[in-house]
Write an enzyme that holds these catalytic residues in place. Structure first.
Site, PDB file in Angstrom:
ATOM      1  N   GLU A 161       2.571   4.816  -4.323  1.00 40.76           N
ATOM      2  CA  GLU A 161       3.044   5.926  -4.805  1.00 40.76           C
ATOM      3  C   GLU A 161       3.997   6.412  -5.334  1.00 40.76           C
ATOM      4  OE1 GLU A 161      -1.203   4.162  -3.908  1.00 40.76           O
ATOM      5  OE2 GLU A 161       0.400   6.235  -3.428  1.00 40.76           O
ATOM      6  N   ASP A 190      -8.734   3.941  -2.738  1.00 38.97           N
ATOM      7  CA  ASP A 190      -9.841   4.232  -1.686  1.00 38.97           C
ATOM      8  C   ASP A 190     -11.523   4.825  -2.168  1.00 38.97           C
ATOM      9  OD1 ASP A 190      -7.758   3.370   0.373  1.00 38.97           O
ATOM     10  OD2 ASP A 190      -7.396   5.611   0.623  1.00 38.97           O
ATOM     11  N   ASP A 213       1.042  -1.042   0.334  1.00 38.27           N
ATOM     12  CA  ASP A 213       0.069   0.249   0.000  1.00 38.27           C
ATOM     13  C   ASP A 213       0.964   1.509  -0.323  1.00 38.27           C
ATOM     14  OD1 ASP A 213      -2.743   1.348   0.220  1.00 38.27           O
ATOM     15  OD2 ASP A 213      -2.382   1.091   1.785  1.00 38.27           O
TER      16      ASP A 213
END
Length: 1053
Positions: free
Chosen positions: A410, A488, A407
């Site tokens: 990015e 999300d 997670d």
């Protein structure tokens, strides 16, 4: 010692690795870039073995004055040069021979050299792109025939067909994204074009840099990114499937998932302890709801430190995993890239010893805040860093870890306007990836490289097990290492609908193993929403329920017994169909065929199918569901592709479950609805569902192996080709071909021959032997269909429907209060939620497609306060809809809202898109003293009207605020200022503007300086507030506070 050549202008420096690093730092440190620029001078190391003319390694500036001249000077549009590569029908296009030599290695291709090596081919491309270069940007345009439809572009929100849309490839932490958000967590610079005749063409802009994909002009594909990059075309080929297969030959196929990963996954941020995890697992088994995996979010760690466990809440992870395994569950654990900057923490100490951290321009490791606080970040562009991480993963697996969840990769960074690290940071990348580069070059591939490292680490831990990695960030080609989810999302019907198209777009971009957070991550799902979402989410390739901290429980039993039963039925369907789904993934892994596709794949020539978003195909199986709250699947009249499509179910029809149709001419396998995949056995009854075509024939395949490991690669599997044929009123089902070394299990074969409208014939036999079914007469078939329809009607009558418990307001305007009001006219489209702050949650400029404002329902967006304090009264109250005018007969499109802010005061807001000024969005706000008591002299408490819009930034480092002050001074305010007030003579003289240099657009905000006392600019994480404040004073009925202002978008002058 290996020597390298460093070229800068006409000088040459020779040296080894240390010199390479030192010189790389020198160049970045001394580049001539302005403080406000996000694109410092770009330098890179790379091997030039891809060109016969260049055999030495060199450091080459990517500017116009570099040693290798590239197409960075302004030019008129010209045709690109091409050469065939990879296989027939695939072409590489470059601006020039020099640009070809200067292009970076490919990260998307499984073998970068295959992109650079020409092949012998007699074919020439049917469609040739043109290019032009402006200010160092390469613009590529490809014109296609009228009637072409565009798809792909990777992980994108909004509609399925991408025609008319624009996106930017820049991996972004995009919590609560909306349909107009243009940059999400992954980057796929790829477009799938379906031509009017049903043929298809794929186009890849093979660049890791931020890339604009513009599909807004007719049937033109346009890519814009930093020069220079090649464009690869695939086709035209006869079908979209052929294009995706060809693409897989370039970027690789999906990893072969372990069979258990195709079961249901249950997740939560977070299950706070081992005891809670075991409680959840027990409840699944007690309630008979199938599930294979429990996930551990970040709170299992000790202070969010990766590769650690909280000693109080997860004291014995091995024991926890053993207990889970004993009841058929797997355990997946999260790992983030941010490593706590803390001496004595073994991961930080080890990484520092191996020198694996991303560095700033001065060579010092970059430190940025994430969950643990100050963090350093592994430089996955270096093989030594990937090996270091892989060995940490290898040791981590010894705790019984079955899968890993990457997670925040990015990479996301807190407390910064860009939501990520500075683009000027240095990656000391391997030559085969592109060498030493700034973060702007490697940003989009950070996630795929982390996933690769994690995947390889799991492989080191146990070579007899298939790794399972889930990654949030990715790049085209990341399916080689990881599954993905759509980030999300929100618990609402809009996101339910988008989850179908998002899953499909990822599949059309080479990533078949994906799905959403079922029920929505943020917010509280209602029983109806959760049940419907689980109904068709159970048919997605990746199936996981997940919800965020602070929301209600979102397990399948959390919404009442009616919703629980829908979830149970939906997941039993999923498990029945795992033999079919697993077969699809075997074909995807070995041959590159897609798993889930849009309905138009069944008939690409039919334009009516190209925009269908409520259905999808799993091979020949069509799944059709209602995405509207008040309409169940039993009331649908689906638009089906041409040909024979026969409906069926598992005697589980329900309005909240999708309708299933099997295409005539196909056979699919199914099995028992086990509680977990580990319960299945090769001796289980095998069911074949058969739908004959107009010629009375059908075919299908079934793949079987151990469900884990790599024995299948050595022939340890059984792939059976089944056929069915109708002759003389007898249907014979038999095996036409087998592949693999496995012997056929001695098991029963159950054939369900579909007749139409849910009716079927059942026959039993032994797998491996021919099975014959005598067809009934037409009259008997008609009776069977009628009987089945009656059975289904009686079943639906007895069903307990999920109650509609949406929280509907009892106030005036309540009929609108739980559904956002939409205002659309002229240049603007708005969404407004009256029930909490009268908030504008979306503000889209239609001509440009730019969503200037996007927020969650309960915070941010456009809101107003009645005091100087942040989030004072006005932003959370329920607003009444006083007046709603729809645009007609020359009227404005407008809404008038009013909210009680206490003390006899109301905050009134009139939002309008004037008919006579369609480019303008006008907002007139007032604080009115409606019921101020006489004892106060008719005056209220001190109040201030504070207008607080939170605008979204697509390109934070390319965006600033500009205005001329009352005293005539010109101001440019960049994100580095963080927060600043302007008042008195420094107040903007009635106008300020938010300028996006990258888009060439400015959002102008005009106001009356007589009403505005001061202005505030506050730069947040990927956002900016442009606030207007009135004076601070009491109000009465006769003396309200008011601010009238308006917004307009125009191109930068």
């Amino acid at each position: 010692m290996e020597m390298s050549t460093v070229g800068l202008g006409s000088s040459v420096v020779r040296g080894g690795g240390a010199l390479k690093l030192a010189f790389c730092r020198y160049l970045f440190t001394h580049s001539n870039s302005s403080p406000s620029s996000s694109s410092p001078t770009k330098f890179f190391f790379r091997k030039k073995s891809y060109s016969k003319k260049l055999t030495r390694r060199r450091l080459t500036s990517n500017m116009a004055d570099s040693e290798v001249k590239v197409a960075t000077s302004d030019s008129t549009a010209r045709k690109m040069i091409f050469q065939p590569i990879l296989e027939d029908g695939v072409f590489r296009f470059d601006c020039s021979a020099n640009d070809k030599d200067a292009a970076f290695p490919s990260v998307s291709f499984i073998n970068s050299k295959s992109r650079d090596a020409p092949i012998v081919s007699n074919k020439a491309p049917l469609h040739i792109p043109y290019f032009e270069c402006r200010l160092g940007q390469q613009i590529v345009k490809l014109e296609l025939p009228v009637g072409t439809s565009f798809y792909g572009t990777g992980e994108v929100s909004g509609q399925l067909e991408r025609t008319g849309k624009r996106v930017f490839t820049w991996n972004t932490d995009a919590w609560g994204y909306g349909p107009e958000t243009t940059s999400l967590y992954q980057s796929h610079p790829w477009v799938l074009a379906v031509l009017p005749n049903g043929e298809a063409l794929g186009v890849l802009a093979d660049t890791t840099r931020r890339c604009e994909i513009d599909l807004r002009t007719g049937c033109r594909i346009q890519f814009t990114a930093v020069s220079s990059f090649p464009v690869i075309t695939f086709g035209p080929f006869p079908s979209p499937t052929d294009v995706l297969v060809s693409l897989s030959h370039a970027i690789g196929t999906v990893f072969m998932p372990p069979k258990w990963s195709l079961g249901y996954h249950q997740c939560r941020w977070s299950y706070e302890s081992a005891e809670r995890v075991l409680e959840i697992s027990r409840k699944f088994r007690e309630k008979g709801i199938p599930c294979d995996v429990i996930w551990m979010d970040i709170d299992y760690m000790d202070g969010f430190r990766c590769f650690t466990f909280d000693k109080e809440r997860f004291p014995d992870p091995k024991s926890l995993v053993k207990d889970l395994h004993d009841t058929g569950f797997k355990a997946i654990w999260m790992l983030d890239p941010g490593i706590k900057h803390e001496e004595g923490y073994f991961v930080y100490d080890s990484g520092s010893k191996h020198d694996v951290w991303i560095q700033k321009e001065d060579g010092v490791p970059f430190v940025g805040d994430v969950w643990p606080g100050p963090c350093v970040f592994p430089d996955f562009t270096q093989s030594k860093a990937r090996a270091w991480w892989a060995n940490l993963v290898k040791d981590f697996i010894s705790n019984g870890v079955d899968g890993i969840w990457n997670d925040m990769n990015e990479p996301a960074v807190f407390k910064t306007v860009t939501k990520t690290m500075p683009e000027s940071n240095i990656h000391r990348g391997d030559d085969e990836l592109g060498g030493c580069q700034s973060h702007s070059h490697y940003h989009n591939v950070y996630g795929i490289l982390m996933a690769r490292s994690t995947y390889e680490g799991m492989g080191l831990a146990n070579r007899k097990k298939r790794p399972f990695v889930l990654t949030r960030a990715g790049f085209i080609g990341s399916q080689r290492y990881a599954a993905t989810w759509t980030g999300d999302n929100l618990s609402n019907w809009e996101h339910l609908q988008m989850s179908i198209s998002m899953m499909l777009q990822l599949g059309l971009s080479g990533q078949p193993l994906s799905g959403p957070d079922i029920g929505g991550f943020a917010g509280n799902a209602t029983p109806k929403l959760f049940g419907r979402w689980m109904g068709f989410g159970a048919m997605f390739p990746f199936c996981r329920g997940h919800s965020e901290m602070g929301t209600n429980d979102h397990e399948p039993w959390s919404f009442g017994e009616e919703c629980e039963e829908v979830c149970r039925l939906a997941l039993k369907r999923r498990y029945r169909l795992i033999p079919h789904t697993y077969t699809l993934f075997y074909m995807a892994h070995t041959r590159g065929t897609p798993v889930a596709t849009p309905a138009f794949f069944a008939d690409p020539k039919d334009p009516n199918l190209r925009t269908l978003e409520s259905c999808f195909l799993l091979g020949p199986l069509l799944v059709h569901s209602s995405i509207m709250p008040d309409l169940g699947s039993d009331k649908l009249q689906p638009l089906l592709p041409k040909g024979i499509w026969l409906s069926f179910d598992f005697d589980d029809s329900h309005p909240d479950l999708p309708a299933l149709y099997l295409q005539g001419g196909y056979i699919i396998p199914s099995g028992p609805p086990h509680q977990h995949v580990g319960e299945s056995s090769q001796l289980d009854d095998l069911t074949l569902i058969v739908a004959l075509d107009e010629h009375g024939k059908a075919k299908g395949i079934h793949f079987e192996d151990d469900g884990d490991g790599y024995g299948f690669a050595e022939g340890e599997y059984l792939l059976t080709h089944y056929v069915a044929e109708l002759k003389s009123s007898v249907v014979t089902v038999k095996i036409s071909k087998t592949e693999g070394l496995w012997k056929r299990p001695n098991r029963r074969l159950h054939v369900q021959l579909l007749l139409g409208e849910g009716a079927m014939l059942d026959a039993w036999g032994t797998d491996g032997e021919d099975l014959q079914i005598e067809m009934p007469s037409e009259i008997e078939v008609s009776k069977l269909i009628s009987s089945r329809k009656e059975h289904r009607r009686l079943r639906l009558e007895k069903i307990k429907h999920i109650p509609d418990v949406e929280d509907v307001s009892r106030h005036k305007g309540g009929e609108l209060s739980r559904t956002p009001i939409e205002l659309e006219n002229g240049d603007w489209s708005l969404k407004i939620v009256p029930w909490i702050g009268g908030r504008i949650i979306s503000m889209v400029h239609l001509p440009t497609g730019r969503q200037w404002l996007h927020s969650r329902v309960e915070i941010n967006g456009y809101e107003e306060y009645s005091g100087m304090e942040y989030r004072s009264a006005g932003c959370t109250e329920e607003y009444n809809i006083i007046q709603r005018d729809l645009e007609h007969a020359g009227e404005d499109e407008s809404v008038l809202l009013e909210g009680d802010v206490g003390g006899g005061l109301v905050l009134q807001r009139h939002i309008a898109i004037p008919k006579d000024k369609p480019k303008v969005l006008r907002i007139e706000s007032s604080i009115l003293g409606c019921k101020v008591g006489a004892g106060s002299g008719g005056f209220s408490r001190l109040v201030c009207l504070r207008v607080h819009p939170t605008f979204s930034l697509l390109h934070p480092t390319e965006t600033f605020v500009a205005f001329t002050s009352i005293d005539g001074t010109k101001q440019e305010v960049w994100p580095e200022t963080q927060e600043k007030f302007y008042q008195g003579n420094l107040l903007p003289n009635g106008e300020w503007k938010l300028v996006d240099k990258c888009l060439g657009l400015e959002l102008i905000n005009r106001f009356d300086v007589g009403e505005v006392y001061k202005c505030l600019i506050h730069w947040g994480t990927g956002t900016v507030n442009l606030e207007l404040w009135s004076e601070d004073r009491p109000v009465s009925k006769q003396s309200p506070l008011q601010i009238f202002h308006e917004y307009e978008v125009r191109e930068i002058q």
